[in-house]
Design a protein around this motif. Sequence first.
Motif, PDB file in Angstrom:
ATOM      1  N   UNK A   1      19.698  13.868   2.249  1.00  0.00           N
ATOM      2  CA  UNK A   1      17.666  13.960   1.682  1.00  0.00           C
ATOM      3  C   UNK A   1      17.763  14.118   0.084  1.00  0.00           C
ATOM      4  N   UNK A   2      18.687  13.723  -1.107  1.00  0.00           N
ATOM      5  CA  UNK A   2      18.937  13.862  -2.331  1.00  0.00           C
ATOM      6  C   UNK A   2      19.056  12.546  -3.519  1.00  0.00           C
ATOM      7  N   UNK A   3      17.982  12.316  -3.987  1.00  0.00           N
ATOM      8  CA  UNK A   3      17.945  11.659  -5.284  1.00  0.00           C
ATOM      9  C   UNK A   3      19.163  11.902  -6.311  1.00  0.00           C
ATOM     10  N   UNK A   4      20.366  10.528  -6.976  1.00  0.00           N
ATOM     11  CA  UNK A   4      21.772  11.357  -7.237  1.00  0.00           C
ATOM     12  C   UNK A   4      20.680  10.682  -9.203  1.00  0.00           C
ATOM     13  N   UNK A   5      20.529  11.367  -9.763  1.00  0.00           N
ATOM     14  CA  UNK A   5      19.677  10.731 -11.070  1.00  0.00           C
ATOM     15  C   UNK A   5      21.685  10.419 -12.245  1.00  0.00           C
ATOM     16  N   UNK A   6      21.770   9.624 -12.640  1.00  0.00           N
ATOM     17  CA  UNK A   6      22.895   9.249 -13.609  1.00  0.00           C
ATOM     18  C   UNK A   6      22.445   9.544 -15.022  1.00  0.00           C
ATOM     19  N   UNK A   7      22.428   9.660 -16.094  1.00  0.00           N
ATOM     20  CA  UNK A   7      22.558   9.505 -17.165  1.00  0.00           C
ATOM     21  C   UNK A   7      23.076   8.714 -18.136  1.00  0.00           C
TER      22      UNK A   7
END
Length: 283
Positions: free
Chosen positions: A77-83
């Motif tokens: 239950x995590x959002x993964x943010x990849x800049x």
Amino acid sequence: MSSTATEDSQAKLLRATYDVGKTAIYAAKVDPRFHYCLYVPPQIGPETELVVCVHGTSRTSFLDFRDGFAEFGRWKNCVILCPVFPIGPLGDGARSGYKYMQEGEIRYDRVLLGMVEEVAAKYGRQWDKFAMFGFSGGGHFTHRFAILHPLKLWAACIGASGSVTLLDADRDWWVGIRNLKEVFGIAFDREALAEVPVQMLVGDADLETWEITHKPGGTYWMEGANDAGRTRPERMDALRKSFEAAGVKVRFDLVPGVAHSRMLVIDRVQDFLAGLLHQKRGA
């Protein structure tokens, strides 16, 4: 069907196609020169956490991390943010500006924080703290972000950074932190950093030095640039000792038989983060 109902249906379809799961790539509102993509689980609620994964010099690993963390994001239950910090945003072809947090007028820590705010607003969350993982160039970024913004992190996973900033008050940035306030307008908060769970990872076969040895005349050359060690394992061990001397609890993973390979360490990162999530949610 009314035009309003049709528009609502199209909006839901667009969101399901591009904004959930493995998303499209977006220009960041804070600075459209920089981009990001996400993994977003099907349902987002109060317990949904944010994990930021930062690419290395090739920049291609942002998609590896999005896809490689997708299953973790769904089941934990995590959002993964990849800049995405492209090469040469100032038009000069420079590869490494993001690693050192500042390049001309660009403050990469502020760009990342702007991305986090944008994503939080889009999905109706408020992530005052998030976890961060970076490998190679992303390891540069992650440990320096932790030094500057420890209050923003509930975990920092630092992988195979080629050069390291030690918590040395007798040397200037980037080798040390003596002039942190002058460079960034931020005072070093030792107590806050000591509260951040830190993992450091490097393969014991990650021994190539051609890309990490600083030489006089180089963009990031300064006295002491190579003093932390010759290889990545030596430099990461120096970083570990420096953080531990400041009161930081560090899990140090020297991964046997692994060279400079991001995909061969992410299972250890996910194991570390899963344990912390269990603690957070259990509390």
